[in-house]
Design a protein around this motif. Sequence first.
Motif, PDB file in Angstrom:
ATOM      1  N   GLU A 107       0.841  -1.190   0.000  1.00 33.24           N
ATOM      2  CA  GLU A 107       0.000   0.000   0.000  1.00 33.24           C
ATOM      3  C   GLU A 107       0.884   1.249   0.000  1.00 33.24           C
ATOM      4  O   GLU A 107       1.962   1.252   0.584  1.00 33.24           O
ATOM      5  CB  GLU A 107      -0.872   0.028   1.262  1.00 33.24           C
ATOM      6  CG  GLU A 107      -1.838  -1.122   1.391  1.00 33.24           C
ATOM      7  CD  GLU A 107      -2.529  -1.122   2.741  1.00 33.24           C
ATOM      8  OE1 GLU A 107      -2.605  -0.059   3.394  1.00 33.24           O
ATOM      9  OE2 GLU A 107      -2.994  -2.191   3.136  1.00 33.24           O
ATOM     10  N   ARG A 108       0.408   2.308  -0.616  1.00 37.14           N
ATOM     11  CA  ARG A 108       1.157   3.571  -0.664  1.00 37.14           C
ATOM     12  C   ARG A 108       1.496   4.062   0.745  1.00 37.14           C
ATOM     13  O   ARG A 108       2.549   4.627   0.972  1.00 37.14           O
ATOM     14  CB  ARG A 108       0.362   4.631  -1.417  1.00 37.14           C
ATOM     15  CG  ARG A 108       1.098   5.957  -1.441  1.00 37.14           C
ATOM     16  CD  ARG A 108       0.372   7.002  -2.260  1.00 37.14           C
ATOM     17  NE  ARG A 108       0.985   8.294  -2.075  1.00 37.14           N
ATOM     18  CZ  ARG A 108       2.118   8.687  -2.649  1.00 37.14           C
ATOM     19  NH1 ARG A 108       2.760   7.886  -3.461  1.00 37.14           N
ATOM     20  NH2 ARG A 108       2.598   9.892  -2.418  1.00 37.14           N
ATOM     21  N   ARG A 109       0.596   3.848   1.682  1.00 33.02           N
ATOM     22  CA  ARG A 109       0.804   4.276   3.072  1.00 33.02           C
ATOM     23  C   ARG A 109       2.149   3.769   3.611  1.00 33.02           C
ATOM     24  O   ARG A 109       2.855   4.468   4.320  1.00 33.02           O
ATOM     25  CB  ARG A 109      -0.352   3.750   3.939  1.00 33.02           C
ATOM     26  CG  ARG A 109      -0.196   3.985   5.408  1.00 33.02           C
ATOM     27  CD  ARG A 109      -1.335   3.358   6.200  1.00 33.02           C
ATOM     28  NE  ARG A 109      -1.495   1.930   5.981  1.00 33.02           N
ATOM     29  CZ  ARG A 109      -0.788   0.983   6.597  1.00 33.02           C
ATOM     30  NH1 ARG A 109       0.139   1.309   7.468  1.00 33.02           N
ATOM     31  NH2 ARG A 109      -1.000  -0.292   6.359  1.00 33.02           N
ATOM     32  N   ARG A 110       2.509   2.539   3.234  1.00 33.62           N
ATOM     33  CA  ARG A 110       3.788   1.994   3.726  1.00 33.62           C
ATOM     34  C   ARG A 110       4.974   2.788   3.190  1.00 33.62           C
ATOM     35  O   ARG A 110       5.944   3.021   3.905  1.00 33.62           O
ATOM     36  CB  ARG A 110       3.902   0.522   3.371  1.00 33.62           C
ATOM     37  CG  ARG A 110       2.880  -0.302   4.156  1.00 33.62           C
ATOM     38  CD  ARG A 110       3.054  -1.748   4.007  1.00 33.62           C
ATOM     39  NE  ARG A 110       4.290  -2.203   4.624  1.00 33.62           N
ATOM     40  CZ  ARG A 110       4.723  -3.449   4.538  1.00 33.62           C
ATOM     41  NH1 ARG A 110       4.027  -4.342   3.888  1.00 33.62           N
ATOM     42  NH2 ARG A 110       5.852  -3.795   5.102  1.00 33.62           N
ATOM     43  N   ALA A 111       4.896   3.217   1.942  1.00 36.29           N
ATOM     44  CA  ALA A 111       5.972   4.026   1.360  1.00 36.29           C
ATOM     45  C   ALA A 111       6.038   5.386   2.044  1.00 36.29           C
ATOM     46  O   ALA A 111       7.127   5.921   2.286  1.00 36.29           O
ATOM     47  CB  ALA A 111       5.764   4.187  -0.139  1.00 36.29           C
ATOM     48  N   GLU A 112       4.893   5.939   2.372  1.00 38.26           N
ATOM     49  CA  GLU A 112       4.856   7.248   3.039  1.00 38.26           C
ATOM     50  C   GLU A 112       5.455   7.172   4.443  1.00 38.26           C
ATOM     51  O   GLU A 112       6.069   8.127   4.913  1.00 38.26           O
ATOM     52  CB  GLU A 112       3.415   7.768   3.098  1.00 38.26           C
ATOM     53  CG  GLU A 112       2.890   8.165   1.730  1.00 38.26           C
ATOM     54  CD  GLU A 112       1.396   8.421   1.707  1.00 38.26           C
ATOM     55  OE1 GLU A 112       0.715   8.175   2.725  1.00 38.26           O
ATOM     56  OE2 GLU A 112       0.915   8.869   0.645  1.00 38.26           O
ATOM     57  N   GLU A 113       5.293   6.040   5.107  1.00 40.56           N
ATOM     58  CA  GLU A 113       5.841   5.868   6.462  1.00 40.56           C
ATOM     59  C   GLU A 113       7.366   5.813   6.470  1.00 40.56           C
ATOM     60  O   GLU A 113       7.985   5.975   7.508  1.00 40.56           O
ATOM     61  CB  GLU A 113       5.269   4.604   7.103  1.00 40.56           C
ATOM     62  CG  GLU A 113       3.791   4.723   7.443  1.00 40.56           C
ATOM     63  CD  GLU A 113       3.178   3.423   7.920  1.00 40.56           C
ATOM     64  OE1 GLU A 113       3.823   2.359   7.814  1.00 40.56           O
ATOM     65  OE2 GLU A 113       2.030   3.469   8.396  1.00 40.56           O
ATOM     66  N   LEU A 114       7.958   5.577   5.327  1.00 36.95           N
ATOM     67  CA  LEU A 114       9.417   5.504   5.245  1.00 36.95           C
ATOM     68  C   LEU A 114      10.072   6.873   5.234  1.00 36.95           C
ATOM     69  O   LEU A 114      11.294   6.981   5.180  1.00 36.95           O
ATOM     70  CB  LEU A 114       9.849   4.699   4.023  1.00 36.95           C
ATOM     71  CG  LEU A 114       9.468   3.221   4.056  1.00 36.95           C
ATOM     72  CD1 LEU A 114       9.827   2.552   2.743  1.00 36.95           C
ATOM     73  CD2 LEU A 114      10.149   2.516   5.222  1.00 36.95           C
ATOM     74  N   GLY A 115       9.289   7.930   5.313  1.00 34.36           N
ATOM     75  CA  GLY A 115       9.831   9.286   5.335  1.00 34.36           C
ATOM     76  C   GLY A 115      10.790   9.506   6.484  1.00 34.36           C
ATOM     77  O   GLY A 115      11.696  10.336   6.414  1.00 34.36           O
ATOM     78  N   GLU A 116      10.630   8.734   7.546  1.00 36.57           N
ATOM     79  CA  GLU A 116      11.526   8.878   8.699  1.00 36.57           C
ATOM     80  C   GLU A 116      12.942   8.375   8.404  1.00 36.57           C
ATOM     81  O   GLU A 116      13.837   8.527   9.214  1.00 36.57           O
ATOM     82  CB  GLU A 116      10.947   8.141   9.912  1.00 36.57           C
ATOM     83  CG  GLU A 116      10.838   6.650   9.711  1.00 36.57           C
ATOM     84  CD  GLU A 116       9.986   5.973  10.761  1.00 36.57           C
ATOM     85  OE1 GLU A 116      10.335   4.854  11.127  1.00 36.57           O
ATOM     86  OE2 GLU A 116       8.991   6.544  11.214  1.00 36.57           O
ATOM     87  N   GLU A 117      13.133   7.759   7.253  1.00 38.99           N
ATOM     88  CA  GLU A 117      14.467   7.300   6.861  1.00 38.99           C
ATOM     89  C   GLU A 117      15.349   8.448   6.374  1.00 38.99           C
ATOM     90  O   GLU A 117      16.542   8.295   6.230  1.00 38.99           O
ATOM     91  CB  GLU A 117      14.362   6.239   5.765  1.00 38.99           C
ATOM     92  CG  GLU A 117      13.613   4.990   6.171  1.00 38.99           C
ATOM     93  CD  GLU A 117      14.353   4.200   7.228  1.00 38.99           C
ATOM     94  OE1 GLU A 117      15.589   4.129   7.180  1.00 38.99           O
ATOM     95  OE2 GLU A 117      13.669   3.661   8.113  1.00 38.99           O
ATOM     96  N   ALA A 118      14.736   9.577   6.073  1.00 36.57           N
ATOM     97  CA  ALA A 118      15.476  10.733   5.562  1.00 36.57           C
ATOM     98  C   ALA A 118      15.974  11.586   6.733  1.00 36.57           C
ATOM     99  O   ALA A 118      15.412  11.531   7.815  1.00 36.57           O
ATOM    100  CB  ALA A 118      14.578  11.559   4.649  1.00 36.57           C
ATOM    101  N   PRO A 119      16.966  12.343   6.490  1.00 37.27           N
ATOM    102  CA  PRO A 119      17.734  12.473   5.253  1.00 37.27           C
ATOM    103  C   PRO A 119      18.884  11.468   5.221  1.00 37.27           C
ATOM    104  O   PRO A 119      19.261  10.890   6.236  1.00 37.27           O
ATOM    105  CB  PRO A 119      18.282  13.893   5.359  1.00 37.27           C
ATOM    106  CG  PRO A 119      18.533  14.072   6.824  1.00 37.27           C
ATOM    107  CD  PRO A 119      17.396  13.326   7.498  1.00 37.27           C
ATOM    108  N   VAL A 120      19.439  11.322   4.044  1.00 40.02           N
ATOM    109  CA  VAL A 120      20.657  10.528   3.927  1.00 40.02           C
ATOM    110  C   VAL A 120      21.739  11.268   4.702  1.00 40.02           C
ATOM    111  O   VAL A 120      21.866  12.488   4.591  1.00 40.02           O
ATOM    112  CB  VAL A 120      21.063  10.362   2.448  1.00 40.02           C
ATOM    113  CG1 VAL A 120      22.425   9.698   2.332  1.00 40.02           C
ATOM    114  CG2 VAL A 120      19.996   9.590   1.702  1.00 40.02           C
ATOM    115  N   HIS A 121      22.480  10.547   5.506  1.00 39.72           N
ATOM    116  CA  HIS A 121      23.522  11.205   6.300  1.00 39.72           C
ATOM    117  C   HIS A 121      24.685  10.249   6.560  1.00 39.72           C
ATOM    118  O   HIS A 121      24.528   9.034   6.520  1.00 39.72           O
ATOM    119  CB  HIS A 121      22.952  11.715   7.627  1.00 39.72           C
ATOM    120  CG  HIS A 121      22.326  10.637   8.460  1.00 39.72           C
ATOM    121  ND1 HIS A 121      21.098  10.090   8.190  1.00 39.72           N
ATOM    122  CD2 HIS A 121      22.788   9.990   9.560  1.00 39.72           C
ATOM    123  CE1 HIS A 121      20.811   9.164   9.082  1.00 39.72           C
ATOM    124  NE2 HIS A 121      21.825   9.077   9.912  1.00 39.72           N
TER     125      HIS A 121
END
Length: 169
Positions: free
Chosen positions: A68-82
């Motif tokens: 589901e798209r919702r799962r992709a949206e929840e991955l926002g906490e993976e940002a930013p690349v560091h």
Amino acid sequence: MRYLLAVTLSFIVSVLLSASVSAADHGVAPAAIENTLGMKFVLVPAGEFVMGSDEPPDVLSKAYTQYERRRAEELGEEAPVHRVRITQPFYLGQFEVSVGQFRKFLEASGYIPEPVADGTGAYGYNTDYDAVKSVSGDAFEGRDPKYSWHNPGFVQGDDHPVLNVTVPF
């Protein structure tokens, strides 16, 4: 489920780091060690790596259409690349902490896990759930005293990964 994973990882990291041995204090550190509970640890050298993801949910949704798209949206906490720097080598468990190893730890240390000590219980899986009556709409239930590391709601053997654990910091 995310909470179970986070709590389990927290416990694992803290137990594993407690077994850490500074390479500087012992000359050349061995590539692997085993503690008194039979847990195997491997040496993680000092160094740097890049962590995180900046992929937008649209790109992830197109790449992983089975979710589901919702799962992709929840991955926002993976940002930013560091960039992450490990300044001291340490030992990390080669495998998850098992139910049997956690039991041995409790017996040896006298530690009482938080869900037991405070009486709030842990999260669990109710195999007899009714989707209509379930608050979350699934078999995963919130904190309840009937659940703990030794009863996540389903049968586990001593060789299964331990669940529902926290560690004092």
